[in-house]
Design an enzyme around this catalytic site. Structure first.
Site, PDB file in Angstrom:
ATOM      1  CG  ASN A  77      -1.747   1.209   1.400  1.00 21.70           C
ATOM      2  OD1 ASN A  77      -1.793   2.050   0.500  1.00 21.70           O
ATOM      3  ND2 ASN A  77      -2.425   1.341   2.538  1.00 21.70           N
ATOM      4  CD  GLU A  82      -2.710   5.442   6.921  1.00 22.18           C
ATOM      5  OE1 GLU A  82      -2.665   5.524   5.686  1.00 22.18           O
ATOM      6  OE2 GLU A  82      -1.812   4.907   7.609  1.00 22.18           O
ATOM      7  CE  LYS A 124      -0.149   3.161   4.866  1.00 26.43           C
ATOM      8  NZ  LYS A 124       0.028   3.236   6.296  1.00 26.43           N
ATOM      9  CG  HIS A 162      -5.811   1.811   5.389  1.00 20.57           C
ATOM     10  ND1 HIS A 162      -5.360   2.766   6.270  1.00 20.57           N
ATOM     11  CD2 HIS A 162      -4.793   0.936   5.220  1.00 20.57           C
ATOM     12  CE1 HIS A 162      -4.104   2.479   6.596  1.00 20.57           C
ATOM     13  NE2 HIS A 162      -3.739   1.379   5.982  1.00 20.57           N
ATOM     14  CB  SER A 210       5.602  -1.504  12.083  1.00 19.10           C
ATOM     15  OG  SER A 210       5.151  -0.201  12.351  1.00 19.10           O
TER      16      SER A 210
HETATM   17  O1  LIG Z   1      -1.172   0.786   6.956  1.00 18.59           O
HETATM   18  C1  LIG Z   1      -0.417  -0.083   6.558  1.00 18.59           C
HETATM   19  C2  LIG Z   1      -0.681  -0.817   5.301  1.00 18.59           C
HETATM   20  O2  LIG Z   1      -1.967  -0.587   4.829  1.00 18.59           O
HETATM   21  C3  LIG Z   1       0.811  -0.421   7.300  1.00 18.59           C
HETATM   22  O3  LIG Z   1       1.666   0.670   7.229  1.00 18.59           O
HETATM   23  P1  LIG Z   1       3.152   0.512   7.747  1.00 18.59           P
HETATM   24  O4  LIG Z   1       3.709  -0.746   7.118  1.00 18.59           O
HETATM   25  O5  LIG Z   1       3.852   1.757   7.265  1.00 18.59           O
HETATM   26  O6  LIG Z   1       3.096   0.402   9.239  1.00 18.59           O
END
Ligand SMILES: O=C(CO)COP(=O)(O)O
Length: 261
Positions: free
Chosen positions: A9, A97, A11, A95, A219
């Site tokens: 992802n 976010e 983002k 998600h 993470s």
């Molecule tokens: O939100 C995530 C994948 O959708 C995880 O993000 P990180 O791997 O940066 O923690």
């Protein structure tokens, strides 16, 4: 045997130039992880770039969101049929976010889950596999509400779509406290939650529960992926930061190959 899936992802990161380098770096090592499934989720404006680069490679792609509506006056939204148009196999839904930062925020949590269930239905109807993200916030984690939060969303989706919909779905456990913090859940913690989710699906349908893939996200890096992926109920990962660097992402994909023994 469930085929491991590693999903990157991106983002809101990237540019035409940096994407090109990232895609080339990943594709140059694709033969080292050809036994698992890998999918990339760029920002939608780069969908065509990713589609061109990945067509014929065996890697899949998708978007980070879709609209719960079919078409019309929904400024800024992207429909399921548009995803089909661009060859998407998967779509991320719910998600954290998006839940926290955008219109999927809602003071009424039930309404929020219903919108996510509607998006899920749109994707399934269009033949796109939804990856439904589920996970507790830091506050919910601190007071031990993980199972309750996970169940609420899972039950909403099942109530809305029937358990049969889950036959073409991927679940992702993404504890919000582990996203982008560098503090991954331990393999044991994640395994417990994944097993709990699988058992819940099994209450409705044992066969679907046995076959559904449940990814862990939060993470994951090249150096902690293997012990997570080796857990019996963890079928791969949803990777944020670690998917933006080709070497790091390739290491994560290679760690998932270990699961095949
Ligand atoms: O939100 C995530 C994948 O959708 C995880 O993000 P990180 O791997 O940066 O923690």
């Amino acid at each position: 045997m469930r085929k491991p899936l590693v999903a990157g992802n991106w983002k809101m990161n990237g540019s035409s130039e940096s994407n090109k380098a990232l895609l080339e770096g990943i594709l140059s090592k694709a033969d080292t992880f050809s036994d698992i499934e890998v999918a990339l989720f760029p920002p939608s404006v780069y969908l065509q770039q990713v589609q061109s680069a990945l067509t014929g490679t065996g890697l899949a792609w998708g978007t980070q969101n879709l609209s719960q509506f079919e078409k019309g006056a929904y400024t800024g939204e992207i429909s399921a049929s548009m995803l089909v148009d661009f060859g998407c196999k998967y779509v991320l839904i719910g998600h954290s976010e998006r839940r926290c930062l955008y219109a999927e925020l809602d003071l009424d949590q039930c309404l929020l889950d219903r919108i996510i269930a509607e998006k899920y239905e749109m994707a399934v109807r269009a033949g796109i596999t939804p990856i439904i993200c589920i996970g507790e916030s830091p506050d919910e984690h601190a007071v031990g509400r993980t199972e309750e939060v996970v169940l609420r969303l899972l039950d909403t989706v099942i109530a809305h779509q029937g358990v049969e919909g889950l036959a073409h779905t991927v679940l992702a456990y993404e504890p919000v406290w582990a996203i982008g913090t560098g503090r991954s859940a331990t393999p044991e913690w994640a395994q417990d939650v994944h097993s709990f989710m699988r058992q819940r699906v099994a209450k409705h349908d044992k066969e679907i529960a046995k076959n559904i893939r449940i990814l862990y996200g939060g993470s994951i890096k090249g150096n902690n992926a293997a012990p997570l992926f080796l857990q019996p109920d963890i079928d791969g990962g949803l990777i944020g930061g670690g998917s933006l660097d080709a070497d790091e992402f390739v290491k994560i994909c290679q760690a998932a190959v270990l699961k095949l023994g």
